[in-house]
Design an enzyme around this catalytic site. Structure first.
Site, PDB file in Angstrom:
ATOM      1  CD  GLU A 210     -18.679 -21.524 -10.495  1.00  0.00           C
ATOM      2  OE1 GLU A 210     -18.224 -20.380 -10.271  1.00  0.00           O
ATOM      3  OE2 GLU A 210     -19.861 -21.843 -10.286  1.00  0.00           O
ATOM      4  CD  GLU A 219     -13.643 -12.459  -8.191  1.00  0.00           C
ATOM      5  OE1 GLU A 219     -14.637 -11.726  -8.011  1.00  0.00           O
ATOM      6  OE2 GLU A 219     -12.980 -12.981  -7.273  1.00  0.00           O
ATOM      7  CG  ASN A 257     -13.792 -21.090   1.360  1.00  0.00           C
ATOM      8  OD1 ASN A 257     -14.247 -22.038   1.993  1.00  0.00           O
ATOM      9  ND2 ASN A 257     -14.552 -20.094   0.922  1.00  0.00           N
TER      10      ASN A 257
END
Length: 357
Positions: A210, A219, A257
């Site tokens: 990831e 990100e 989340n």
């Protein structure tokens, strides 16, 4: 979707880090004094870990490794390949001096040879010896006070962690990871030693995939940032439309989340999602939150997949199965499997079966 796109020098064991503990190696088995016998010359062997005093080793800070009140000793002070090791009265000789490398070798400096499992044989009772250092799994050990164990009892040493992530971002600290473990004490601490190491390797392999090997904290595609706010949630996006982009080892994203992870961890991540990119322990905790509590597109949590024998493939399914499993993106799956195989090798355990999804 939860996930966004993605010391080689030898040193003598330090008394400041001394601690009693097991020395584990090939197949997750322990360095063991045969029959728990304290007689001089008793064989030292590989055996299933059982928590007995015959497998409890300490380092008092003088370069020795001790069990049952005696020292790990090279028989007759030998230096040749194949010389066995034994238990013997501590006498301060060079035959009883050991140094541990950051690569998890245990070396007798007099012979300049490594503690070795004879014949690379993981059977119970296999005698230990010294042999020219080769880097093989039969010479890799997690030893007390060597950087091989931590106060948390985590099965991955700092040296092994550094070996797994040689180019990691300084944000992803080992201390941050071990500080996060208290949030989920069952993680890498359930079942046999083999299962514990397999779970740690599985988590770190998915994390590696990831984050590009723990390189990326946030990100990279900033164009995605405004897309992770679900205004249908009653609590909305108090930190802003573009505040819930992927962060941390599991690349936590979406306002819901952040809300769920924060509630579980007792941290206001909905109001302050930046904690995940500013506090290493918080970042690691979000990864462990998902691993231990969320099934994602799968049918079980990644933790349950590993401790119940479903296999590494099911951790992939639970993390990103809707995009990668069932032939959707075999290259991404292979990347995760390759990392898992590499990490289990570093930890000296079999990867097990059912690696793919």
């Amino acid at each position: 979707m939860l996930l966004a796109a993605a010391l080689s020098a030898l040193f003598t064991v330090s008394p400041a880090r001394a601690a009693d503990g097991r020395i584990t190696g090939l197949a997750g088995k322990c360095v063991d004094v045969a029959g728990a016998n304290t007689a001089n010359g008793t064989a030292v062997q590989l055996y299933d870990c059982n928590g007995t005093g015959a497998q409890t080793w300490s380092n008092p800070g003088d370069g020795t490794l001790r069990a049952l009140g005696k020292c790990l000793d090279v028989t007759s002070g030998g230096t040749a390949d194949g010389t066995t090791v034994q238990l013997y009265d501590c006498n301060g000789s060079a035959a009883q001096k050991w140094a541990v490398s950051s690569a998890n070798d245990i070396v007798n400096p007099q012979a300049d040879k490594c503690l070795d499992v004879t014949g690379n044989n993981s059977a119970n009772g296999t005698r230990l010896q010294i042999w020219t250092c080769s880097g093989g799994a039969n010479q890799k050990w997690t030893a007390p006070a060597s950087g091989g164990t931590t106060p948390s009892g985590f099965v991955v040493s700092e040296a092994q962690f550094n070996q797994m992530f040689p180019n990691r971002n300084g944000f992803y600290t080992y201390s941050g990871l071990t500080a996060a473990l208290s949030a989920y004490p069952g993680f890498a601490n359930t079942g046999s030693d083999t299962v514990k190491k397999q779970e740690a390797a599985a988590f770190l392999a998915n994390v590696s995939h990831e984050t590009g090997g723990l390189v990326y904290v946030v990100e990279q595609n900033t164009a995605n940032y405004p897309t992770y706010c679900d205004w249908s949630q009653s609590y909305g996006c108090p930190a802003g439309q573009s505040a819930y982009y992927g962060r941390g080892p599991i690349q936590l994203s979406w306002n819901f989340n952040y809300k769920a992870a924060g509630d579980a961890l007792g941290i206001d991540l909905l109001g302050n999602p930046w904690l995940v990119q500013n506090d290493s322990a918080v970042a690691w905790k979000t990864g462990l939150w998902y691993w231990n509590t969320q099934s994602g597109p799968g049918t079980m949590t990644p933790h349950n997949a590993m401790v119940n024998g479903a296999g590494f493939g099911q951790t992939i399914r639970s993390i990103n199965g809707s995009l990668e499993c069932d032939g959707r993106n075999p290259a991404q799956v292979q990347s995760r499997v390759d990392a898992y195989n590499r990490f289990t090798s570093i930890l000296g355990v079999s990867p097990g079966s059912n690696l793919y999804c």
